[in-house]
Scaffold this motif. Structure first.
Motif, PDB file in Angstrom:
ATOM      1  N   GLU A   1      12.451  12.978  28.968  1.00  0.00           N
ATOM      2  CA  GLU A   1      12.674  12.185  30.174  1.00  0.00           C
ATOM      3  C   GLU A   1      11.727  12.605  31.291  1.00  0.00           C
ATOM      4  O   GLU A   1      11.185  11.766  32.014  1.00  0.00           O
ATOM      5  CB  GLU A   1      14.129  12.330  30.625  1.00  0.00           C
ATOM      6  N   ALA A   2      11.510  13.904  31.438  1.00  0.00           N
ATOM      7  CA  ALA A   2      10.572  14.384  32.456  1.00  0.00           C
ATOM      8  C   ALA A   2       9.156  13.911  32.147  1.00  0.00           C
ATOM      9  O   ALA A   2       8.409  13.536  33.052  1.00  0.00           O
ATOM     10  CB  ALA A   2      10.623  15.906  32.534  1.00  0.00           C
TER      11      ALA A   2
ATOM     12  N   GLY B   1       8.241  18.116  36.192  1.00  0.00           N
ATOM     13  CA  GLY B   1       8.965  19.265  35.680  1.00  0.00           C
ATOM     14  C   GLY B   1       8.748  19.603  34.220  1.00  0.00           C
ATOM     15  O   GLY B   1       9.425  20.495  33.694  1.00  0.00           O
ATOM     16  N   VAL B   2       7.798  18.947  33.544  1.00  0.00           N
ATOM     17  CA  VAL B   2       7.591  19.230  32.121  1.00  0.00           C
ATOM     18  C   VAL B   2       7.138  20.669  31.905  1.00  0.00           C
ATOM     19  O   VAL B   2       7.753  21.437  31.157  1.00  0.00           O
ATOM     20  CB  VAL B   2       6.570  18.247  31.503  1.00  0.00           C
ATOM     21  N   SER B   3       6.056  21.055  32.566  1.00  0.00           N
ATOM     22  CA  SER B   3       5.552  22.420  32.379  1.00  0.00           C
ATOM     23  C   SER B   3       6.542  23.446  32.914  1.00  0.00           C
ATOM     24  O   SER B   3       6.689  24.543  32.355  1.00  0.00           O
ATOM     25  CB  SER B   3       4.182  22.588  33.048  1.00  0.00           C
ATOM     26  N   GLY B   4       7.245  23.106  33.996  1.00  0.00           N
ATOM     27  CA  GLY B   4       8.255  24.008  34.537  1.00  0.00           C
ATOM     28  C   GLY B   4       9.371  24.280  33.543  1.00  0.00           C
ATOM     29  O   GLY B   4       9.845  25.420  33.419  1.00  0.00           O
ATOM     30  N   LEU B   5       9.790  23.256  32.819  1.00  0.00           N
ATOM     31  CA  LEU B   5      10.816  23.441  31.792  1.00  0.00           C
ATOM     32  C   LEU B   5      10.337  24.413  30.714  1.00  0.00           C
ATOM     33  O   LEU B   5      11.073  25.311  30.290  1.00  0.00           O
ATOM     34  CB  LEU B   5      11.164  22.108  31.135  1.00  0.00           C
ATOM     35  N   TYR B   6       9.122  24.215  30.264  1.00  0.00           N
ATOM     36  CA  TYR B   6       8.585  25.105  29.236  1.00  0.00           C
ATOM     37  C   TYR B   6       8.490  26.539  29.758  1.00  0.00           C
ATOM     38  O   TYR B   6       8.773  27.497  29.025  1.00  0.00           O
ATOM     39  CB  TYR B   6       7.217  24.608  28.778  1.00  0.00           C
ATOM     40  N   LEU B   7       8.075  26.699  30.999  1.00  0.00           N
ATOM     41  CA  LEU B   7       8.003  28.044  31.570  1.00  0.00           C
ATOM     42  C   LEU B   7       9.379  28.687  31.656  1.00  0.00           C
ATOM     43  O   LEU B   7       9.568  29.842  31.270  1.00  0.00           O
ATOM     44  CB  LEU B   7       7.353  27.983  32.954  1.00  0.00           C
TER      45      LEU B   7
END
Length: 210
Positions: free
Chosen positions: A23-24, A64-70
């Protein structure tokens, strides 16, 4: 033998993304934010987990895609500080983090221009700095990241191959490509950094602060 494009597609599909990340990604793509690929995101998770990162700076929040992975790779008590100029995207990212189960204390979202925000952050106070934002500003991000990282901290500059244009030094390209090429050379030649340029996503330049 598989083609480079086929190999990249295989790498992106190696780990399935969950609904929150999907979704992000859809939100970020619709807003023109160009989210990091699934393979690049997985690499961020592994890097964050490898150093048990507790304090991370992200330049370029997007949706927020990369933030989620981090966050998935960081220590359970870690805090992600993420910077972006687009308040609507940051609102989307905040909703993304909360929906994925990360409480308000896990992410500090700062709205503003990165080169104005970064000087206010603590010297040597961060385990990991990740940049995926304005290519023309990468030399400035690099200077700030070196100051922010503790010894043993990791720098990740995403998108440094610029669709392959960085590897064409004789061709005419815009200021963003020139800045990426300059940044790559600065990282390579800096004795404070141990670096590697990985052909992940659109080029992931990684370095450890000695």
């Amino acid at each position: 033998m598989s083609t480079p494009a086929g190999a990249a597609a295989y790498a992106d599909g190696y780990l399935a993304e969950d609904d929150a990340c999907g979704e992000a990604r859809a939100l970020g793509t619709a807003a023109g934010a160009h989210p990091i690929s699934a393979a690049g995101g997985a690499a961020l998770s592994v890097l964050a987990a490898t150093i048990s990162a507790r304090a991370v700076v992200e330049i370029g929040t997007g949706a927020g895609v990369s933030g989620l992975y981090l966050l998935r790779g960081m220590a359970g008590d870690g805090t992600l500080t993420t910077i972006d100029v687009d308040p609507e995207l940051q609102r989307s990212a905040r909703r993304t983090f909360l929906a994925a189960g990360y409480g308000p204390g896990r992410a500090r979202l700062i709205n503003g221009m990165a080169l104005e925000v970064l000087p206010r952050l603590t010297d040597g106070g961060y385990d990991l700095v990740v940049a995926d934002a304005v290519p023309a500003e990468y030399p400035g991000y690099l200077a700030e990241a070196i100051r922010l990282l503790r010894p043993g901290g990791v720098l990740v500059l995403e998108g440094v191959l610029d669709g392959g244009r960085v590897a064409e030094p004789g061709a005419e390209h815009g200021p963003g490509t020139a800045a990426l090429r300059e940044t790559a050379a600065l990282v390579r030649d800096d004795e404070r950094l141990l670096s590697a340029l990985l052909p992940v996503a659109d080029g992931m330049l990684c370095a450890v602060r000695r």
